[in-house]
Design an enzyme around this catalytic site. Sequence first.
Site, short mmCIF file in Angstrom:
data_model
loop_
_atom_site.label_atom_id
_atom_site.label_comp_id
_atom_site.label_asym_id
_atom_site.label_seq_id
_atom_site.Cartn_x
_atom_site.Cartn_y
_atom_site.Cartn_z
N SER A 123 33.44 12.23 -12.61
CA SER A 123 33.48 13.43 -13.46
C SER A 123 32.41 13.36 -14.54
O SER A 123 32.28 12.36 -15.25
CB SER A 123 34.85 13.56 -14.12
OG SER A 123 35.86 13.69 -13.14
N GLU A 150 44.84 6.82 -20.14
CA GLU A 150 44.52 8.17 -19.67
C GLU A 150 45.66 9.15 -19.90
O GLU A 150 45.45 10.36 -19.89
CB GLU A 150 44.18 8.11 -18.18
CG GLU A 150 43.54 9.36 -17.62
CD GLU A 150 42.98 9.12 -16.23
OE1 GLU A 150 42.15 9.95 -15.80
OE2 GLU A 150 43.35 8.15 -15.57
N GLU A 181 50.66 9.70 -3.82
CA GLU A 181 51.15 8.61 -2.97
C GLU A 181 51.20 7.29 -3.74
O GLU A 181 52.17 6.53 -3.66
CB GLU A 181 50.26 8.47 -1.73
CG GLU A 181 50.37 9.60 -0.74
CD GLU A 181 49.59 10.85 -1.14
OE1 GLU A 181 49.70 11.86 -0.44
OE2 GLU A 181 48.88 10.81 -2.17
#
Length: 381
Positions: free
Chosen positions: A157, A240, A365
């Site tokens: 990003s 985060e 997942e």
Amino acid sequence: MTLREEARSWLEENLTGEFAHARGLGGPGREHEGHEVRLAWERRLGEAGWTCLGWPGEYGGRDATLEDQVAFHEEYARAAAPARVGHIGEGLIGPTILEHGTEEQRRRFLPPIQRGEELWCQGYSEPEAGSDLAGVQTRARLDDGEWVITGQKVWTSLAHVADWCFVLARTEPGSARHRGLSYLLVPMDQPGIEVRPILQMTGTSEFNEVFLDGARTAAGNILGAPGEGWRIAMATLGYERGASTLGQQIGFQREFAEVVATARRTGAAEDPVLRDRLVRSWLELDVMRLNALRTMTSLSAGEPGPEVSIGKLYWSEWHRRLGELAQAVQGRAGLVADAPPYDLNALQRLYLFSRADTIYAGSSEIQRNIIAERTLGLPKG
């Protein structure tokens, strides 16, 4: 005056003049919007002491409590202030350097982050190591006082505007999985680095591929000791999901309100199935906030627990469903771009970009595995 009141007043006074048109700019799928004015805004925030609130005062912070940090992020979102361009530096690498860096590294890297002068990106994922981060193959070796790095990172990003990248690389030949990895701080502006934008479904390119071909960084630009990269990388991922998540949910509330308004305008709110989905989404949004507050409690105690993974799994799955609901309430009009060649409305962008929510920052997942193994005590798959 409380910090919340101070923040609200300051935002009202400063989101004017050259920054008046910056309101609402940026965010997921829209990082191309107003980069220069948002960068100037980042520096205005830094000058006024509204970045890095929780950092110690000696590094430019305010030593703000977690409650005050949450208050600021909520007021920032309510003011529709522009999406931050320095969030990777402030939210990820900054706290990591504070905890794991040397004093020399703190003095070098933290002030430019706080002032909005240096932007960062994250060099974790690779073509064969995304959710399975332990499969990293990017390699680095010491040569004449510098780390020489070769490999490829992907889904990076904002790499195209970043000044620095924190890179997880394999520094021990023959090592595998979690062993032999190191955490390097690498300047982006050098001949050994090529950045290639990835075109997304939204028509924008905030994600990138990064190719490192003999890229170099000083031997001292390593956090921790060689081989400790996995432990430090996991610490970064924990940061985060901090105080800014409650501000994120103000944005979710705004998006939900737009979906409801569209449903009323198009008549979709009269459909009993869609109306049920809208009510369910509203209830789940409230549950999300309660879980986020619980997460803040564990973070304030310095003991991040399973709530962190539960929160990421919950909000990303909810937001993806909201995107699907946004398309449903638009009806057939949602299938057609507003204008050529590919001008999307806000709800179309919400739908397309939210497809990635359950993948980036830890796929659903992987979050389910963490919850199953570390919270429920189930055997590893």
